[in-house]
Each structure stands twice: as C-alpha cells, then as structure tokens.
Design a protein around this motif. Structure first.
Motif, PDB file in Angstrom:
ATOM      1  N   ARG A 111       6.806   0.690   7.740  1.00 63.19           N
ATOM      2  CA  ARG A 111       6.506   1.867   6.707  1.00 63.19           C
ATOM      3  C   ARG A 111       8.059   2.683   6.468  1.00 63.19           C
ATOM      4  O   ARG A 111       8.674   2.927   7.373  1.00 63.19           O
ATOM      5  N   GLU A 157       0.765  -1.160   0.099  1.00 62.74           N
ATOM      6  CA  GLU A 157      -0.044   0.019  -0.137  1.00 62.74           C
ATOM      7  C   GLU A 157       0.777   1.280  -0.031  1.00 62.74           C
ATOM      8  O   GLU A 157       1.905   1.175   0.544  1.00 62.74           O
ATOM      9  N   THR A 163       5.890  10.315   1.024  1.00 60.08           N
ATOM     10  CA  THR A 163       4.995   9.383   0.298  1.00 60.08           C
ATOM     11  C   THR A 163       5.410   8.046   1.263  1.00 60.08           C
ATOM     12  O   THR A 163       6.512   7.692   1.495  1.00 60.08           O
ATOM     13  N   ARG A 164       4.539   7.370   1.759  1.00 52.14           N
ATOM     14  CA  ARG A 164       4.703   6.235   2.801  1.00 52.14           C
ATOM     15  C   ARG A 164       4.534   4.956   1.874  1.00 52.14           C
ATOM     16  O   ARG A 164       3.149   4.636   1.444  1.00 52.14           O
ATOM     17  N   TYR A 165       5.473   4.176   2.120  1.00 47.05           N
ATOM     18  CA  TYR A 165       5.320   2.784   1.441  1.00 47.05           C
ATOM     19  C   TYR A 165       5.139   1.798   2.470  1.00 47.05           C
ATOM     20  O   TYR A 165       6.138   1.604   3.112  1.00 47.05           O
ATOM     21  N   HIS A 166       4.147   0.960   2.416  1.00 44.56           N
ATOM     22  CA  HIS A 166       3.704   0.046   3.702  1.00 44.56           C
ATOM     23  C   HIS A 166       4.294  -1.297   3.044  1.00 44.56           C
ATOM     24  O   HIS A 166       3.771  -1.942   2.056  1.00 44.56           O
ATOM     25  N   THR A 177       0.641   5.592   0.512  1.00 49.51           N
ATOM     26  CA  THR A 177      -0.189   6.516   1.286  1.00 49.51           C
ATOM     27  C   THR A 177       0.708   7.945   1.299  1.00 49.51           C
ATOM     28  O   THR A 177       1.923   7.892   1.245  1.00 49.51           O
ATOM     29  N   THR A 178      -0.123   9.016   1.633  1.00 52.20           N
ATOM     30  CA  THR A 178       0.439  10.335   1.767  1.00 52.20           C
ATOM     31  C   THR A 178       0.331  10.712   3.345  1.00 52.20           C
ATOM     32  O   THR A 178      -0.949  11.608   3.279  1.00 52.20           O
ATOM     33  N   PRO A 179       1.172  10.363   4.270  1.00 52.59           N
ATOM     34  CA  PRO A 179       0.518  10.789   5.709  1.00 52.59           C
ATOM     35  C   PRO A 179       0.752  12.474   5.917  1.00 52.59           C
ATOM     36  O   PRO A 179       0.189  12.858   6.706  1.00 52.59           O
ATOM     37  N   ASN A 235       9.297   6.122   4.589  1.00 52.33           N
ATOM     38  CA  ASN A 235       8.896   7.242   4.146  1.00 52.33           C
ATOM     39  C   ASN A 235       9.996   8.055   3.277  1.00 52.33           C
ATOM     40  O   ASN A 235      10.903   8.503   3.551  1.00 52.33           O
TER      41      ASN A 235
END
Length: 416
Positions: free
Chosen positions: A322, A304, A313-316, A306-308, A324
C-alpha cells in the motif's frame, strides 16, 4: 452585541504576524505611490497573500488577483478582498483545473501594468496568448524557483517583452521562505495529515536546493534518518557534508518510509520507484504543482484506490503493498485538508520583496530592457533592516577604518 473583529476578519491573525507588510502600509498608505497602476497578483490565496494584496492596494494600486494553484484557495479570504473597491478576484474555492486556466486569461484581458507571479503562470500566459497586453506591461516579479526556471528559458529564447525581477533568488526570500517556510510547513502538514511521527523514520528528500535543504535538515532535527537524492553533484556533496545519506532514487526508493519531493521539476518519483517501495510508505510533494510525483503511473499500477483518511489516497499494489499519497500529489503544505501554507513570519519578508519589486519598477523607474534581473541588493537590505526593526534586533555598523580596509586592495599599513 459588539462584533468580534478578529473573528469576522480572515486577515486579522496574518496581519499580527506580518509586521513588515504592516510597516509598508503605514508608510505608503497616505501618499499612495502606486495610484494609477493596475497590479496583477498570482499566488496561493490564503490569509498571508491577502495581507500582501491589501498592502499593494493601500499603496494606491488597483489589484487583480488569481490563484497559482486551484486547490489552495481560501474562500473567506477571496470574499473579504473582493468586497473592497479597487480589488478584483478571479478565483473561488473548489475551482477545477480548467476554471483555473480560464480565470487567469480573464485577468490578463484586463491589461495589468505590472505582474507579481508564482510559477510564471501569468507571465508565460501573457506572452503566449495575450501579446498585445504583454507589449504594454511595465514589468514583473517572480517568487518561486520553478517560475525562475521558466523565466530563464524565456530569456534564453529571447521572448521576454518586459523586465522581471527574480524575487525568488534574493536572499530575503530564499534564505527564509524556501529554507524555513517550506521546511517547517511541509513537515508540519505531513505530520498533521497523517497523524504519524517524523522521528525515527527514513525520510527521503528529493532535491537539495534551498527548499530540499530546509526539509532535510528540519526532518533530521526532528529525529528522522535522512536520505537525499540530487542531480547536481555539488548539491549532493553538500548534502553529504551536512550529514545526510546520499544515493540515487532507484536505491532510495527501497530505503524510505516517507518521500518528499522538492525539486521544482517533473517526473521525480515514478513507476520504477513505486515498484521498489515498501508497504505503507507515504509520498508528498513540496516542490511544484502536481507533476513531481507521477500520479497517473500510481493509478495504472494499483488494483484498488481507497481513502483511509482525509487528505490521504491509498494505492493498493497487486502484491499487497500500500502506497499512501498525501494531498493528491499537490503541494502538501498548501492543498492538504489542514494546510495553511508557510508561516506568516517568513511570508512577511517574501511578500515585502514582491512589494518593493513593484515599487522600484513603477515608482523609481529604473531603465531596464526586457529580461530577468536580480533585485538590487539595496532593496533586499532595506527589507532585512525593516524585519530586524520589527523584531527589536540591531546590527553592527562598520568603522571607517573597516570600510577603508575593505575598499583598499593594497593594505599598505598592514602585512595582511
């Protein structure tokens, strides 16, 4: 109501902090020694660059400018410059990578006499795709480490059609821009983008050239526990003697909280390193375009994305970690949401060296064959003296006896 000149002019603050460029405008604004020449200028298009372009124009040149990175363009600066007669923009904020490539070719179709470059973007393209234009170019100047590397490869392949000054390698550039400019602006923008502290973190700096040295030493001064990775054993030893831990990237990957790549090369932080990193690490590029951190590998590993926070940009990872990435893996000091590039005071001397590179080849006309050249030491010293003058500082003068001592290898009147 009286117009607010400072508010309406996007270059006003930069001018206040680039006194060397202002002195060049004052000296050459009336005589216009570059009149009749067209100068192509590629760089990150923000306020300091605007003052550099303005300085060339004040000296009489027609200036064509394009970005050296598609995501670092400031639209207000582009519009202010493009509105002037004799300055033409090949840029706009938010352009795609494809548009970035296209406008550089459009600029080269205009047949510049001189090319001031960043990353060897225009110089490489004019040789590869516009050989008829390259044949008429008088000379060029290059301001980056990555660009010098490309020029060295071009010289080794004997393909350069004109002489180029390696501005990056002159002391008035790399002692200040690379060390202090990259060091301060990278760490400042990492802290602002992430709203986190540098102090106490294990900071891994990839590369210990002038840029990496500046980042590592300034991070250490802010209280970070610094680690350096290097491919050159001499630079690795230098980092060790400067007080940094030195290790290879495989080991450093598991030890860092913040990773900053500053090598000027590609594929520096990659899959095997991502797999070893702890949860919550931050990744930033302060070196070259968007190729130092292998972002496609991050995307392949992630379950996944996301953009916290803006600019992060965060890569799970599948195991819950995570990672970043700041500024999409592009230059963190230039393309992040709050980025404004290097401090104006250091870009003042870098762009002054770019100006004198053009002035020397176009006006003084040294007889140089095609190739890569160091800027003459006298020009570097002249810019240093200008900078000292703007700071109200002075230097010592050698005594005649000291000059004679330095020039005399026999030293007959001394045992030493």
């Amino acid at each position: 109501m009286t117009p607010d000149v400072d508010t309406d002019d996007p270059l006003a603050w930069a001018r206040d902090n680039t006194p060397v460029l202002e002195s060049l405008q004052a000296e050459y604004g009336e005589s216009e020694p570059l009149d009749g020449y067209t100068v192509a200028f590629a760089s990150h298009l923000e306020a300091k660059t605007g003052v550099a372009i303005e300085t060339l124009h004040e000296a009489g040149a027609e200036v064509l400018f394009a970005p050296s990175e598609p995501q670092s363009t400031h639209q207000d600066v582009v519009e202010a410059l493009d509105a002037r007669d004799g300055i033409t923009a090949f840029a706009w904020e938010g352009m795609t990578d494809e548009e970035f490539e296209e406008v550089q070719h459009d600029l080269l179709d205009r047949g510049p006499d001189f090319i001031l470059d960043d990353g060897c973007e225009l110089i490489a393209k004019v040789h590869t795709d516009h050989p008829e234009v390259a044949a008429d170019v008088i000379g060029g100047g290059e301001q980056t480490t990555a660009g010098i590397t490309r020029l060295e490869a071009m010289e080794a392949d004997d393909v350069l059609e004109f002489p180029v000054y390696g501005v990056n390698d002159t002391p008035m550039k790399h002692f200040f821009d690379n060390v202090h400019g990259t060091g301060e602006s990278s760490l400042t923008n990492i802290a602002i983008t992430s709203n986190t502290i540098i102090s106490g973190k294990d900071v891994v700096v990839c590369g210990y050239g002038y840029c990496g040295r500046g980042i590592a030493n300034k991070a250490r001064g802010m209280g970070a526990k610094t680690i350096v990775t290097e491919v050159d054993p001499r630079k690795a030893l230098q980092a060790h003697m400067d007080g940094h831990r030195v290790m290879d990237m495989d080991e450093a990957a598991g030890a860092g909280d913040l990773f900053v790549s500053a090598t000027g090369n590609r594929d520096v932080i990659r899959t095997e390193h991502f797999e070893r990193m702890a949860d919550g690490v931050m990744l930033a590029n302060a070196g070259h375009f968007d190729v130092e951190i292998v972002v496609p590998a991050l995307e392949e590993l992630a379950v996944e994305v996301t953009t916290p926070k803006e600019g992060i940009t965060r890569y799970h990872m599948p195991d819950g970690r995570r990672l970043n990435l700041l500024a999409e893996g592009r230059l963190v000091n230039l393309t992040g949401p709050y980025s404004q590039g290097h401090p104006a005071e250091v870009m003042d001397t870098t762009f002054a060296m770019m100006f004198v590179a053009a002035y020397d080849m176009l006006v003084d006309g040294p007889d140089l064959a095609p190739g890569l050249y160091n800027i003459p030491d006298r020009l570097d010293r002249e810019v240093a003296h200008r900078k000292l003058d703007t700071l109200g500082l002075s230097t010592e003068e050698l005594l005649e006896s000291q000059r004679e001592y330095a020039d005399d290898w026999e030293h007959r009147d001394s045992s030493f």
